[in-house]
Design a protein around this motif. Structure first.
Motif, short mmCIF file in Angstrom:
data_model
loop_
_atom_site.label_atom_id
_atom_site.label_comp_id
_atom_site.label_asym_id
_atom_site.label_seq_id
_atom_site.Cartn_x
_atom_site.Cartn_y
_atom_site.Cartn_z
N GLY A 1 3.18 14.50 -2.54
CA GLY A 1 3.23 13.82 -1.25
C GLY A 1 2.61 12.44 -1.30
O GLY A 1 3.13 11.48 -0.71
N LEU A 2 1.48 12.31 -1.99
CA LEU A 2 0.81 11.02 -2.10
C LEU A 2 1.71 9.98 -2.76
O LEU A 2 1.83 8.84 -2.28
CB LEU A 2 -0.49 11.18 -2.88
CG LEU A 2 -1.30 9.90 -3.15
CD1 LEU A 2 -1.74 9.25 -1.84
CD2 LEU A 2 -2.50 10.21 -4.03
N ASP A 3 2.35 10.37 -3.86
CA ASP A 3 3.20 9.41 -4.58
C ASP A 3 4.43 9.03 -3.76
O ASP A 3 4.87 7.86 -3.80
CB ASP A 3 3.62 10.00 -5.93
CG ASP A 3 2.46 10.04 -6.92
OD1 ASP A 3 1.51 9.26 -6.74
OD2 ASP A 3 2.50 10.85 -7.86
N LEU A 4 5.00 9.97 -3.02
CA LEU A 4 6.12 9.62 -2.13
C LEU A 4 5.71 8.55 -1.13
O LEU A 4 6.44 7.57 -0.91
CB LEU A 4 6.60 10.87 -1.38
CG LEU A 4 7.54 11.83 -2.10
CD1 LEU A 4 7.88 12.99 -1.17
CD2 LEU A 4 8.82 11.13 -2.53
N VAL A 5 4.55 8.74 -0.52
CA VAL A 5 4.10 7.79 0.49
C VAL A 5 3.79 6.43 -0.15
O VAL A 5 4.21 5.38 0.34
CB VAL A 5 2.87 8.33 1.24
CG1 VAL A 5 2.31 7.27 2.19
CG2 VAL A 5 3.22 9.59 2.02
N LEU A 6 3.05 6.43 -1.26
CA LEU A 6 2.67 5.17 -1.89
C LEU A 6 3.89 4.40 -2.40
O LEU A 6 3.96 3.17 -2.27
CB LEU A 6 1.69 5.41 -3.04
CG LEU A 6 0.31 5.95 -2.64
CD1 LEU A 6 -0.56 6.14 -3.87
CD2 LEU A 6 -0.38 5.02 -1.64
N ASP A 7 4.86 5.11 -2.97
CA ASP A 7 6.08 4.44 -3.43
C ASP A 7 6.83 3.81 -2.26
O ASP A 7 7.34 2.68 -2.34
CB ASP A 7 6.99 5.43 -4.16
CG ASP A 7 6.44 5.83 -5.53
OD1 ASP A 7 5.52 5.15 -6.02
OD2 ASP A 7 6.93 6.82 -6.09
N GLY A 8 6.92 4.53 -1.15
CA GLY A 8 7.60 4.00 0.03
C GLY A 8 6.86 2.79 0.60
O GLY A 8 7.49 1.80 0.99
N LEU A 9 5.55 2.85 0.63
CA LEU A 9 4.77 1.73 1.14
C LEU A 9 4.92 0.51 0.25
O LEU A 9 4.96 -0.63 0.74
CB LEU A 9 3.29 2.13 1.26
CG LEU A 9 2.97 3.21 2.30
CD1 LEU A 9 1.49 3.57 2.23
CD2 LEU A 9 3.34 2.75 3.70
N ASP A 10 5.01 0.73 -1.06
CA ASP A 10 5.18 -0.40 -1.98
C ASP A 10 6.51 -1.11 -1.73
O ASP A 10 6.60 -2.34 -1.76
CB ASP A 10 5.11 0.09 -3.42
CG ASP A 10 4.72 -1.02 -4.38
OD1 ASP A 10 4.01 -1.95 -3.96
OD2 ASP A 10 5.13 -0.95 -5.56
N ARG A 11 7.56 -0.35 -1.43
CA ARG A 11 8.85 -0.96 -1.13
C ARG A 11 8.77 -1.77 0.17
O ARG A 11 9.31 -2.88 0.26
CB ARG A 11 9.95 0.11 -1.03
CG ARG A 11 10.33 0.70 -2.38
CD ARG A 11 11.63 1.50 -2.28
NE ARG A 11 11.49 2.67 -1.44
CZ ARG A 11 11.06 3.85 -1.89
NH1 ARG A 11 10.73 4.00 -3.16
NH2 ARG A 11 10.98 4.88 -1.09
N LEU A 12 8.10 -1.24 1.17
CA LEU A 12 7.94 -1.97 2.42
C LEU A 12 7.12 -3.25 2.21
O LEU A 12 7.42 -4.30 2.80
CB LEU A 12 7.24 -1.09 3.46
CG LEU A 12 8.07 0.06 4.05
CD1 LEU A 12 7.20 0.92 4.95
CD2 LEU A 12 9.26 -0.48 4.83
N ARG A 13 6.09 -3.16 1.39
CA ARG A 13 5.27 -4.35 1.11
C ARG A 13 6.13 -5.45 0.47
O ARG A 13 6.01 -6.62 0.83
CB ARG A 13 4.13 -3.98 0.17
CG ARG A 13 3.21 -5.12 -0.25
CD ARG A 13 2.28 -4.69 -1.38
NE ARG A 13 3.03 -4.30 -2.56
CZ ARG A 13 3.44 -5.17 -3.49
NH1 ARG A 13 3.19 -6.46 -3.37
NH2 ARG A 13 4.10 -4.74 -4.55
N GLU A 14 7.00 -5.07 -0.46
CA GLU A 14 7.84 -6.05 -1.14
C GLU A 14 8.86 -6.70 -0.20
O GLU A 14 9.24 -7.85 -0.38
CB GLU A 14 8.56 -5.39 -2.31
CG GLU A 14 7.62 -4.99 -3.45
CD GLU A 14 8.32 -4.16 -4.52
OE1 GLU A 14 9.47 -3.72 -4.26
OE2 GLU A 14 7.74 -3.96 -5.59
N GLN A 15 9.26 -5.94 0.83
CA GLN A 15 10.26 -6.46 1.77
C GLN A 15 9.65 -7.35 2.84
O GLN A 15 10.36 -8.12 3.47
CB GLN A 15 11.00 -5.28 2.44
CG GLN A 15 11.84 -4.45 1.49
CD GLN A 15 12.26 -3.13 2.11
OE1 GLN A 15 12.12 -2.93 3.31
NE2 GLN A 15 12.79 -2.23 1.28
N ALA A 16 8.35 -7.21 3.04
CA ALA A 16 7.70 -7.94 4.13
C ALA A 16 7.63 -9.44 3.85
O ALA A 16 7.59 -9.88 2.71
CB ALA A 16 6.29 -7.39 4.34
#
Length: 223
Positions: free
Chosen positions: A208-223
């Motif tokens: 679960g932690l890795d799913l969340v962190l990977d998703g957050l990293d994608r959002l960070r790159e898009q911001a």
């Protein structure tokens, strides 16, 4: 000429000593065993003498939350990593190691109505790491909601089958819940030493932690 042995002076009570004994008692016997009378016995003192250092049992509970949170802060203090995601992941898993030493603590953390300053310091450092990694404060805020209790190192259980006698679906309901029955019969948690709850073992936690962190990293790159 023989002389009588002089007894060693008793270590005086202090708030720190009382809380340290409370943590040890909870570690050994569970949180339910932590009463003021039992704590006094552990310290070799009268129960009334504890009230000079802790106002009541709720004060003890708040105090041991502080103690565990401070232990977490010490555990994560020297963690370094080349990027935000690795740093956050390492900090969270180090915090989890502390909870695995104090398995009663996650449930207690969830019940406190006041927030420990030590817990706030942990979160402040986490926010700082994410800001350094390129997150806006708005995205950090969303991230903390997405992480939930994982940010501290444990999963909140959706339900606790132990409260109803186990993880099995009652036979009279099994035909109405075929997918749950199939799932429950197929899962296994083989490492009790890594487990903080029914579905909070290390593998599930890291998944679960890795799913969340990977998703957050994608959002960070898009911001």
């Amino acid at each position: 000429m023989a002389t009588d042995a002089v007894p060693a002076p008793r270590t005086p009570l202090s708030r720190e000593r009382v809380l340290r004994a409370a943590v040890g008692l909870a570690d050994e016997h569970g949180l339910r065993a932590l009463t003021m009378r039992r704590l006094a016995e552990e310290l070799g003192a009268e129960a009334m003498s504890l009230y000079y250092h802790v106002a009541k049992k709720e004060d003890v509970l708040d105090g041991i939350v502080d103690a565990v949170a401070q232990e977490i802060n010490e555990a994560v203090a020297d963690i370094a990593a080349p990027d935000w995601k690795t740093a956050v992941r390492r900090r969270i898993l180090a915090a989890r190691e502390v909870f695995l030493r104090h398995r009663w603590a996650p449930a207690l953390f969830e019940t406190r109505s006041s927030t420990s300053l030590a817990v706030l310091r942990y979160y402040d450092a986490l926010v700082g790491l994410m800001r350094q990694g390129g997150f806006s404060y708005d995205l950090v805020h969303h991230s903390l909601h997405a992480l939930g209790s994982r940010a501290l190192g444990f999963n909140q259980e959706l339900f606790d089958p132990a409260e109803s006698g186990g993880g099995d679906i009652p036979a009279d309901l099994a035909d109405q819940l075929p997918h749950l029955v199939s799932m429950l019969s197929g899962i296994a948690h083989d490492d009790p030493d890594s487990t903080l709850g029914w579905c909070d073992d290390q593998a599930e936690f890291e998944f679960g932690l890795d799913l969340v962190l990977d998703g957050l990293d994608r959002l960070r790159e898009q911001a």
